[in-house]
Design an enzyme around this catalytic site. Sequence first.
Site, PDB file in Angstrom:
ATOM      1  N   ASP A   1     -17.242 -34.050  34.001  1.00 23.94           N
ATOM      2  CA  ASP A   1     -16.867 -34.645  32.719  1.00 23.94           C
ATOM      3  C   ASP A   1     -17.700 -34.008  31.598  1.00 23.94           C
ATOM      4  O   ASP A   1     -18.936 -33.987  31.684  1.00 23.94           O
ATOM      5  CB  ASP A   1     -17.150 -36.165  32.808  1.00 23.94           C
ATOM      6  N   HIS A   2     -17.046 -33.491  30.572  1.00 24.21           N
ATOM      7  CA  HIS A   2     -17.740 -32.878  29.415  1.00 24.21           C
ATOM      8  C   HIS A   2     -18.784 -31.849  29.811  1.00 24.21           C
ATOM      9  O   HIS A   2     -19.935 -31.905  29.370  1.00 24.21           O
ATOM     10  CB  HIS A   2     -18.410 -33.950  28.539  1.00 24.21           C
TER      11      HIS A   2
ATOM     12  N   GLY B   1     -12.020 -44.676  26.981  1.00 24.50           N
ATOM     13  CA  GLY B   1     -11.059 -45.699  27.399  1.00 24.50           C
ATOM     14  C   GLY B   1     -11.558 -47.136  27.278  1.00 24.50           C
ATOM     15  O   GLY B   1     -10.758 -48.073  27.338  1.00 24.50           O
TER      16      GLY B   1
ATOM     17  N   HIS C   1     -16.516 -42.566  22.441  1.00 26.34           N
ATOM     18  CA  HIS C   1     -17.212 -42.991  23.658  1.00 26.34           C
ATOM     19  C   HIS C   1     -18.028 -44.248  23.365  1.00 26.34           C
ATOM     20  O   HIS C   1     -18.599 -44.387  22.284  1.00 26.34           O
ATOM     21  CB  HIS C   1     -18.197 -41.906  24.132  1.00 26.34           C
TER      22      HIS C   1
HETATM   23  P1  13P Z   1     -16.066 -44.852  27.629  1.00 29.31           P
HETATM   24  O1  13P Z   1     -17.496 -44.831  28.035  1.00 29.31           O
HETATM   25  O2  13P Z   1     -15.877 -45.250  26.211  1.00 29.31           O
HETATM   26  O3  13P Z   1     -15.228 -45.661  28.570  1.00 29.31           O
HETATM   27  O4  13P Z   1     -15.545 -43.339  27.697  1.00 29.31           O
HETATM   28  C1  13P Z   1     -15.588 -42.656  28.906  1.00 29.31           C
HETATM   29  C2  13P Z   1     -15.250 -41.229  28.736  1.00 29.31           C
HETATM   30  O5  13P Z   1     -14.489 -40.853  27.888  1.00 29.31           O
HETATM   31  C3  13P Z   1     -15.847 -40.269  29.673  1.00 29.31           C
HETATM   32  O6  13P Z   1     -15.553 -38.970  29.367  1.00 29.31           O
END
Ligand code: 13P
Length: 293
Positions: free
Chosen positions: A84-85, A209, A177
């Site tokens: 992720d990222h 999300g 986020h």
């Molecule tokens: P949240 O922490 O807002 O649920 O976002 C998660 C996210 O986008 C991880 O890449």
Amino acid sequence: MLVNATEMLRKAKAGHYAVGHFNTNNLEWTKAILTTAQEQRSPVIIGVSMGAAKYMGGYKVVAAMVRALDECLGITVPVALHLDHGNYEAAKACLEAGFTSIMFDGSSLPFEENVEKTKELVALAHAKGCSIEAEVGSIGGTEDGITGEGEVADPAECRKIVDLGVDFLAAGIGNIHGIYPKNWKGLRIDVLEKINESTNNIPLVLHGGTGIPDEMIKEAIAHGVSKINVNTDCQLVFAEATIKYCAEGKANPTAENKEKGYDPRKLLKPGYEAIRAKVLEKMQLFGSIGKAE
Ligand code: 13P
């Protein structure tokens, strides 16, 4: 069953639902996500940020843990292990470590550099049978020390990145986020519509999300979102359940505590169950239940 995320997300796009990407932090988190997906016959994506991987000991540790749990728990639904990222170095390290999917987040770089690096990583990922997500326009807020400005993506730039062969695309549409501020104006569904039209039916990714109203999530799915990332929501319910357990005195280190509730397997159980319930709730909302067949 560990797979890359391309097919599950193409199916989601065609079927007008989304697959949940749930970030993991440790073994409990991973087990909670895997067992819920299996029980619900749902495809799932386990997301790992660079910070979470460092916390767990490195990308190889994460890959070994997820692969072994997948096998030992008898998981048969499609599971993607996804960075992720990631930055450029992390993306390459995960391809070597046995991840099945990577996200290269070049959104903070000048656009031409984002294009160059994404192009290179598309070739490396595909050579290993892995899927790749790219990002245009940054996600607002801070996750694991990485802060984005929350800039809305340009549909023409999205098209250029998609044409490099990425498998799914994260585009900033006002999402953030972490916890949304009270004055948040909502998702830019108008921009999402334009991005969806200009990107050749590629699955789109909604980050941030946690805290988006259910109706807005459904609207985003109707406009081409096929992967939704959730992290903070699971952290919140885990913390809440653990704090409650402790506040009830169940972890008290006394001889009278016959249940020995300070045993880590007992101490972490309410949080584990809370994550399972949250993952289930999200799968219901995203429409992915029963879609593993
Ligand atoms: P949240 O922490 O807002 O649920 O976002 C998660 C996210 O986008 C991880 O890449």
